[in-house]
Write a protein that holds these residues in place. Structure first.
Motif, PDB file in Angstrom:
ATOM      1  N   UNK A  66     -34.879 -53.733   5.000  1.00 18.96           N
ATOM      2  CA  UNK A  66     -34.394 -54.680   3.992  1.00 18.96           C
ATOM      3  C   UNK A  66     -33.870 -53.951   2.752  1.00 18.96           C
ATOM      4  N   UNK A  67     -34.404 -52.763   2.485  1.00 16.40           N
ATOM      5  CA  UNK A  67     -33.871 -51.956   1.376  1.00 16.40           C
ATOM      6  C   UNK A  67     -32.436 -51.525   1.662  1.00 16.40           C
ATOM      7  N   UNK A  68     -32.161 -51.209   2.907  1.00 11.27           N
ATOM      8  CA  UNK A  68     -30.802 -50.846   3.309  1.00 11.27           C
ATOM      9  C   UNK A  68     -29.873 -52.045   3.145  1.00 11.27           C
ATOM     10  N   UNK A  69     -30.347 -53.228   3.525  1.00  8.52           N
ATOM     11  CA  UNK A  69     -29.538 -54.441   3.374  1.00  8.52           C
ATOM     12  C   UNK A  69     -29.242 -54.689   1.894  1.00  8.52           C
ATOM     13  N   UNK A  70     -30.234 -54.485   1.028  1.00  8.11           N
ATOM     14  CA  UNK A  70     -30.001 -54.647  -0.411  1.00  8.11           C
ATOM     15  C   UNK A  70     -28.950 -53.659  -0.921  1.00  8.11           C
ATOM     16  N   UNK A  75     -23.236 -52.425  -2.586  1.00 13.23           N
ATOM     17  CA  UNK A  75     -21.939 -51.793  -2.295  1.00 13.23           C
ATOM     18  C   UNK A  75     -20.852 -52.834  -2.072  1.00 13.23           C
ATOM     19  N   UNK A  76     -21.197 -53.929  -1.421  1.00 12.70           N
ATOM     20  CA  UNK A  76     -20.232 -55.014  -1.209  1.00 12.70           C
ATOM     21  C   UNK A  76     -19.826 -55.624  -2.545  1.00 12.70           C
ATOM     22  N   UNK A  88     -22.410 -43.836  -4.488  1.00 13.98           N
ATOM     23  CA  UNK A  88     -22.845 -43.527  -3.129  1.00 13.98           C
ATOM     24  C   UNK A  88     -23.841 -44.570  -2.634  1.00 13.98           C
ATOM     25  N   UNK A  89     -24.137 -44.476  -1.345  1.00 12.45           N
ATOM     26  CA  UNK A  89     -25.124 -45.368  -0.742  1.00 12.45           C
ATOM     27  C   UNK A  89     -26.498 -45.160  -1.369  1.00 12.45           C
ATOM     28  N   UNK A  90     -26.876 -43.897  -1.587  1.00  6.16           N
ATOM     29  CA  UNK A  90     -28.204 -43.604  -2.127  1.00  6.16           C
ATOM     30  C   UNK A  90     -28.334 -44.098  -3.560  1.00  6.16           C
ATOM     31  N   UNK A  91     -27.256 -44.053  -4.298  1.00  7.69           N
ATOM     32  CA  UNK A  91     -27.258 -44.606  -5.649  1.00  7.69           C
ATOM     33  C   UNK A  91     -27.437 -46.118  -5.592  1.00  7.69           C
ATOM     34  N   UNK A  92     -26.754 -46.760  -4.652  1.00  5.99           N
ATOM     35  CA  UNK A  92     -26.899 -48.208  -4.487  1.00  5.99           C
ATOM     36  C   UNK A  92     -28.321 -48.576  -4.078  1.00  5.99           C
TER      37      UNK A  92
END
Length: 114
Positions: A66-70, A75-76, A88-92
């Motif tokens: 769920x953290x990845x979905x957040x 990013x979206x 970046x993804x990790x920043x998001x």
């Protein structure tokens, strides 16, 4: 009125986090307001679809997916809103965790629990 308070609180938090966190860029408070509204809409309409589609991965990781979905939602939002950029993804991912924790604290302090 409660919704307006939540949007303003979220936009203030977005501005504060963007100020202290490298990799998050917001051009101004009006952009932060738009980010708050878009994040709310994405969480209402897109996030439930993503949760259902990724249910096996979420169950396998005991909910950590769920953290990845957040992060994907952040990013979206960065792709939708001009003036809001995430490097970046990790920043998001880190931004979404910090924003969620701070929102929970602020809503608790203001008496606007979810």
């Amino acid at each position: 009125m409660n919704l307006i308070i939540k949007i303003v609180v979220t936009s203030i938090l977005v501005m504060v986090i963007a100020h202290f966190m490298p990799g998050i860029h917001v051009t101004g408070f009006a952009t932060a307001l738009i980010v708050a509204v878009v994040l709310g809409l994405l969480n209402v309409f897109i996030k439930p679809i993503l949760v259902v589609l990724t249910l096996p991965a979420t169950l396998f990781t005991l909910g950590l997916f769920l953290l990845v979905i957040n992060a994907v939602i952040i990013l979206l939002c960065a792709n939708i809103v001009g003036g809001f950029r995430v490097d970046s993804f990790w920043t998001a991912l880190l931004f979404s965790i910090i924003l969620s924790v701070l929102q929970s604290i602020m809503y608790k302090l203001l008496g606007n629990d979810k």
